[in-house]
Motif scaffolding. Structure first.
Motif, PDB file in Angstrom:
ATOM      1  N   PHE A 169      27.079  44.948  10.872  1.00 25.77           N
ATOM      2  CA  PHE A 169      27.868  44.448   9.742  1.00 25.77           C
ATOM      3  C   PHE A 169      27.268  43.125   9.278  1.00 25.77           C
ATOM      4  O   PHE A 169      26.972  42.244  10.090  1.00 25.77           O
ATOM      5  N   LYS A 170      27.132  42.979   7.959  1.00 24.28           N
ATOM      6  CA  LYS A 170      26.532  41.765   7.412  1.00 24.28           C
ATOM      7  C   LYS A 170      27.326  41.284   6.204  1.00 24.28           C
ATOM      8  O   LYS A 170      27.801  42.079   5.393  1.00 24.28           O
ATOM      9  N   LYS A 171      27.445  39.979   6.120  1.00 23.12           N
ATOM     10  CA  LYS A 171      28.027  39.338   4.923  1.00 23.12           C
ATOM     11  C   LYS A 171      27.507  37.907   4.880  1.00 23.12           C
ATOM     12  O   LYS A 171      27.812  37.111   5.777  1.00 23.12           O
ATOM     13  N   ASP A 172      26.719  37.620   3.873  1.00 21.44           N
ATOM     14  CA  ASP A 172      26.044  36.324   3.782  1.00 21.44           C
ATOM     15  C   ASP A 172      25.178  36.133   5.024  1.00 21.44           C
ATOM     16  O   ASP A 172      24.341  36.963   5.329  1.00 21.44           O
ATOM     17  N   SER A 173      25.415  35.066   5.780  1.00 20.96           N
ATOM     18  CA  SER A 173      24.616  34.812   6.985  1.00 20.96           C
ATOM     19  C   SER A 173      25.287  35.339   8.259  1.00 20.96           C
ATOM     20  O   SER A 173      24.707  35.251   9.343  1.00 20.96           O
ATOM     21  N   LEU A 174      26.477  35.909   8.115  1.00 24.71           N
ATOM     22  CA  LEU A 174      27.205  36.411   9.287  1.00 24.71           C
ATOM     23  C   LEU A 174      26.787  37.849   9.584  1.00 24.71           C
ATOM     24  O   LEU A 174      26.750  38.694   8.684  1.00 24.71           O
ATOM     25  N   MET A 175      26.491  38.124  10.846  1.00 23.91           N
ATOM     26  CA  MET A 175      26.094  39.469  11.247  1.00 23.91           C
ATOM     27  C   MET A 175      26.725  39.804  12.596  1.00 23.91           C
ATOM     28  O   MET A 175      26.726  38.980  13.513  1.00 23.91           O
ATOM     29  N   ARG A 176      27.293  40.975  12.690  1.00 26.66           N
ATOM     30  CA  ARG A 176      27.909  41.441  13.936  1.00 26.66           C
ATOM     31  C   ARG A 176      27.535  42.902  14.166  1.00 26.66           C
ATOM     32  O   ARG A 176      27.321  43.663  13.219  1.00 26.66           O
ATOM     33  N   HIS A 177      27.501  43.291  15.455  1.00 22.80           N
ATOM     34  CA  HIS A 177      27.206  44.667  15.827  1.00 22.80           C
ATOM     35  C   HIS A 177      28.498  45.374  16.253  1.00 22.80           C
ATOM     36  O   HIS A 177      29.346  44.774  16.924  1.00 22.80           O
ATOM     37  N   GLY A 178      28.620  46.620  15.854  1.00 19.79           N
ATOM     38  CA  GLY A 178      29.816  47.378  16.197  1.00 19.79           C
ATOM     39  C   GLY A 178      29.562  48.866  16.151  1.00 19.79           C
ATOM     40  O   GLY A 178      28.466  49.338  16.488  1.00 19.79           O
ATOM     41  N   TYR A 179      30.563  49.627  15.697  1.00 17.40           N
ATOM     42  CA  TYR A 179      30.488  51.086  15.717  1.00 17.40           C
ATOM     43  C   TYR A 179      30.774  51.670  14.338  1.00 17.40           C
ATOM     44  O   TYR A 179      31.468  51.067  13.518  1.00 17.40           O
ATOM     45  N   VAL A 180      30.223  52.878  14.126  1.00 17.69           N
ATOM     46  CA  VAL A 180      30.583  53.674  12.956  1.00 17.69           C
ATOM     47  C   VAL A 180      31.205  54.958  13.470  1.00 17.69           C
ATOM     48  O   VAL A 180      30.719  55.561  14.421  1.00 17.69           O
ATOM     49  N   ARG A 181      32.300  55.367  12.843  1.00 16.31           N
ATOM     50  CA  ARG A 181      32.987  56.587  13.264  1.00 16.31           C
ATOM     51  C   ARG A 181      33.205  57.479  12.051  1.00 16.31           C
ATOM     52  O   ARG A 181      33.932  57.123  11.125  1.00 16.31           O
ATOM     53  N   HIS A 182      32.542  58.648  12.075  1.00 19.36           N
ATOM     54  CA  HIS A 182      32.726  59.657  11.035  1.00 19.36           C
ATOM     55  C   HIS A 182      33.928  60.506  11.431  1.00 19.36           C
ATOM     56  O   HIS A 182      33.898  61.206  12.453  1.00 19.36           O
ATOM     57  N   VAL A 183      34.975  60.450  10.644  1.00 21.79           N
ATOM     58  CA  VAL A 183      36.214  61.131  11.030  1.00 21.79           C
ATOM     59  C   VAL A 183      36.843  61.849   9.846  1.00 21.79           C
ATOM     60  O   VAL A 183      36.581  61.537   8.680  1.00 21.79           O
ATOM     61  N   ASP A 184      37.664  62.808  10.191  1.00 22.44           N
ATOM     62  CA  ASP A 184      38.529  63.475   9.226  1.00 22.44           C
ATOM     63  C   ASP A 184      39.651  62.490   8.866  1.00 22.44           C
ATOM     64  O   ASP A 184      40.124  61.741   9.725  1.00 22.44           O
ATOM     65  N   PRO A 185      40.094  62.433   7.603  1.00 25.01           N
ATOM     66  CA  PRO A 185      41.194  61.508   7.252  1.00 25.01           C
ATOM     67  C   PRO A 185      42.437  61.664   8.132  1.00 25.01           C
ATOM     68  O   PRO A 185      43.187  60.704   8.328  1.00 25.01           O
ATOM     69  N   ALA A 186      42.650  62.871   8.678  1.00 22.91           N
ATOM     70  CA  ALA A 186      43.817  63.088   9.528  1.00 22.91           C
ATOM     71  C   ALA A 186      43.679  62.428  10.895  1.00 22.91           C
ATOM     72  O   ALA A 186      44.624  62.436  11.683  1.00 22.91           O
ATOM     73  N   TYR A 187      42.511  61.848  11.160  1.00 15.07           N
ATOM     74  CA  TYR A 187      42.270  61.175  12.447  1.00 15.07           C
ATOM     75  C   TYR A 187      43.330  60.119  12.730  1.00 15.07           C
ATOM     76  O   TYR A 187      43.817  59.993  13.857  1.00 15.07           O
ATOM     77  N   PHE A 188      43.683  59.355  11.718  1.00 17.89           N
ATOM     78  CA  PHE A 188      44.628  58.247  11.911  1.00 17.89           C
ATOM     79  C   PHE A 188      46.019  58.760  12.268  1.00 17.89           C
ATOM     80  O   PHE A 188      46.779  58.075  12.950  1.00 17.89           O
ATOM     81  N   ARG A 189      46.347  59.945  11.795  1.00 18.75           N
ATOM     82  CA  ARG A 189      47.635  60.532  12.155  1.00 18.75           C
ATOM     83  C   ARG A 189      47.617  61.033  13.595  1.00 18.75           C
ATOM     84  O   ARG A 189      48.578  60.840  14.346  1.00 18.75           O
ATOM     85  N   VAL A 190      46.526  61.680  13.971  1.00 14.46           N
ATOM     86  CA  VAL A 190      46.426  62.225  15.337  1.00 14.46           C
ATOM     87  C   VAL A 190      46.473  61.112  16.371  1.00 14.46           C
ATOM     88  O   VAL A 190      47.170  61.206  17.386  1.00 14.46           O
ATOM     89  N   PHE A 191      45.736  60.026  16.128  1.00 18.24           N
ATOM     90  CA  PHE A 191      45.650  58.935  17.102  1.00 18.24           C
ATOM     91  C   PHE A 191      46.630  57.798  16.813  1.00 18.24           C
ATOM     92  O   PHE A 191      46.536  56.737  17.422  1.00 18.24           O
ATOM     93  N   ARG A 192      47.541  58.023  15.869  1.00 20.12           N
ATOM     94  CA  ARG A 192      48.606  57.071  15.553  1.00 20.12           C
ATOM     95  C   ARG A 192      48.073  55.662  15.280  1.00 20.12           C
ATOM     96  O   ARG A 192      48.574  54.664  15.817  1.00 20.12           O
ATOM     97  N   VAL A 193      47.046  55.585  14.476  1.00 17.65           N
ATOM     98  CA  VAL A 193      46.462  54.290  14.126  1.00 17.65           C
ATOM     99  C   VAL A 193      47.258  53.694  12.973  1.00 17.65           C
ATOM    100  O   VAL A 193      47.509  54.369  11.972  1.00 17.65           O
ATOM    101  N   LYS A 194      47.628  52.428  13.089  1.00 19.66           N
ATOM    102  CA  LYS A 194      48.405  51.753  12.060  1.00 19.66           C
ATOM    103  C   LYS A 194      47.513  50.826  11.238  1.00 19.66           C
ATOM    104  O   LYS A 194      46.393  50.502  11.635  1.00 19.66           O
ATOM    105  N   THR A 195      48.032  50.373  10.133  1.00 16.92           N
ATOM    106  CA  THR A 195      47.331  49.376   9.340  1.00 16.92           C
ATOM    107  C   THR A 195      47.437  48.014  10.023  1.00 16.92           C
ATOM    108  O   THR A 195      48.232  47.827  10.951  1.00 16.92           O
TER     109      THR A 195
END
Length: 424
Positions: free
Chosen positions: A119-145
């Motif tokens: 992830f990059k924005k201006d001079s800030l850079m961080r390493h993380g993950y990318v997850r390709h998911v079905d939109p229903a993923y958030f319902r299955v795993f009960r992820v909130k905003t």
């Protein structure tokens, strides 16, 4: 009384020096183990950002091309993705299933592998993950905003071909989750040379990869349209993962066996078949095994040190009681009650512990200052951490000291003054 105890401990310093050193050394090591367990607990108790209860991984596989059962027709080999979608739909209509979703590859929590992203924005850079998911993923795993709302907003963002970032990305790159909405962020997926500017459609709650890990940087994007999946080959079933959330009333110890037996024929479509149904708790237990081994190690060290304290205290005070039987008998003959004798011996042990704990506290404070203790990415207040470790260490050693002194002190209470003075 306290002054007299200090004088007596000083007069018997030669016999007290070994137990004093033992209490100092054991206190430092016990404090270190207690502090490590405290840090692990503080990490464990934080919200994960998702919920795996009642969630199962439905593993699919394909018939090998070399097998006589392999269907070579175009609709099942080159267009086998439509069979995958049919499996998805059949799972969605099962009466015991509350929701179903799919993800690309190992793009889910509690897995030893995942696709990385920068992830990059201006001079800030961080390493993380990318997850390709079905939109229903958030319902299955009960992820909130990020602000605690339900999953519908997150699902809508992926449906609109925008990405969802975790709360950690929103806070670190934009100052807050609210400010990250509708912003753009530059992301480079693992294996890609070029970065892509993505439009942030929603921010989910901060997430951790597993229970003892820190909040990470991650983003979600749609895994592909149904049309694209339908035009894929049957090998899609080997690389993608299906998940179902089972209704709580249907989830029990017999669910996997019953569901597998019932659905084996229904999910046999073209070259795709049902391989296994694995609860998400299995992946959780497998990933946490390393941390649980560490916790068991620390608990074993604590028990070992406490046993050493117990044996050292009981041995020292048993011998001391034997040596001072005449003194105890004289005190009782002079009017001291048995209860006073018992309290006096207890006070000696705890005063000795208090004296030994002062250098132990100084040693541990320096270890923490030098960052030799358990590392944690959390912002745990140093004073609170010190006090908690002190309380746990004093409490545990205090119990062992009380038990270790209890037997000799009780024996001293039972002495008869006439017998001890006569022997003297």
């Amino acid at each position: 009384m306290l002054r007299m105890i200090f004088i007596q401990l000083w007069n018997e310093r030669k016999s007290n020096v070994l137990i004093f050193l033992e209490l100092v050394v054991v206190s430092v090591f016990l404090w270190y183990a207690s502090d490590a367990l405290y840090v692990q607990y503080k990490s464990f108790e934080r919200p994960l950002g998702f919920d795996i209860s009642n969630v199962y991984h439905v593993q699919l596989a394909t018939v090998p091309v070399s097998s006589a059962d392999y269907d070579t027709s175009v609709v099942h080999s080159r267009k086998g993705g439509s069979d995958f979608l049919a499996v998805y739909d059949r799972l969605a209509h099962h009466p015991q299933v509350e929701a179903v979703c799919y993800t690309g590859g190992n793009h889910f929590h509690y897995r030893g592998s995942n696709q990385f992203a920068t992830f990059k924005k201006d001079s800030l850079m961080r390493h993380g993950y990318v997850r390709h998911v079905d939109p229903a993923y958030f319902r299955v795993f009960r992820v909130k905003t990020a602000d605690g709302q339900s999953w519908e907003t997150l699902t809508k963002a992926l449906d609109e071909n925008r990405i969802v970032v975790t709360g950690t990305v929103g806070t670190d790159f934009f100052g807050s989750a609210a400010k990250a909405l509708n912003q753009e962020i530059q992301i480079t997926d693992q294996g890609d040379r070029d970065s892509v500017f993505y439009h942030i459609g929603a921010v989910c709650e901060p997430q951790r990869y597993s229970d003892f890990m820190d909040y990470d940087y991650a983003y979600y994007k749609a895994a592909g349209s149904r049309e694209a999946i339908a035009n894929s080959g049957d090998g899609l079933a080997n690389g993608w993962s299906l998940f179902i959330r089972v209704k709580p009333a249907a989830d029990n110890n017999r669910f996997v066996a019953g569901f597998t037996r019932e659905m084996s024929q229904q999910l046999r479509l073209g070259n795709i078949y049902l391989k296994d149904v694995v609860p998400m708790s299995y992946y959780r237990n497998e990933m946490l095994r390393y941390w649980m081994d560490d916790i068991r190690f620390y608990f074993s060290c604590i028990l070992f040190f406490l046993l050493n304290v117990f044996l050292g205290i009981i041995g020292t005070f048993w011998f001391r009681t034997q040596q001072r039987s005449a003194e105890i008998g004289l005190r009782m003959a002079m009017g001291a009650s048995r209860r006073n004798i018992f309290r006096h011996l207890f006070a000696e042990g705890f005063v000795l512990l208090g004296v030994a704990f002062v250098p132990a506290a100084l040693v541990f404070a320096n270890l923490m200052y030098l960052e030799v203790t358990e590392w944690s990415a959390m912002q745990i207040p140093v004073l609170g951490r010190l006090l908690c470790g002190m309380g746990m260490t004093l409490g545990l050693i205090g119990i062992m000291v009380a038990i270790g002194i209890g037997f000799p002190a009780y024996r001293a209470m039972r002495l008869q003054p006439a017998d001890t003075l006569h022997d003297e």
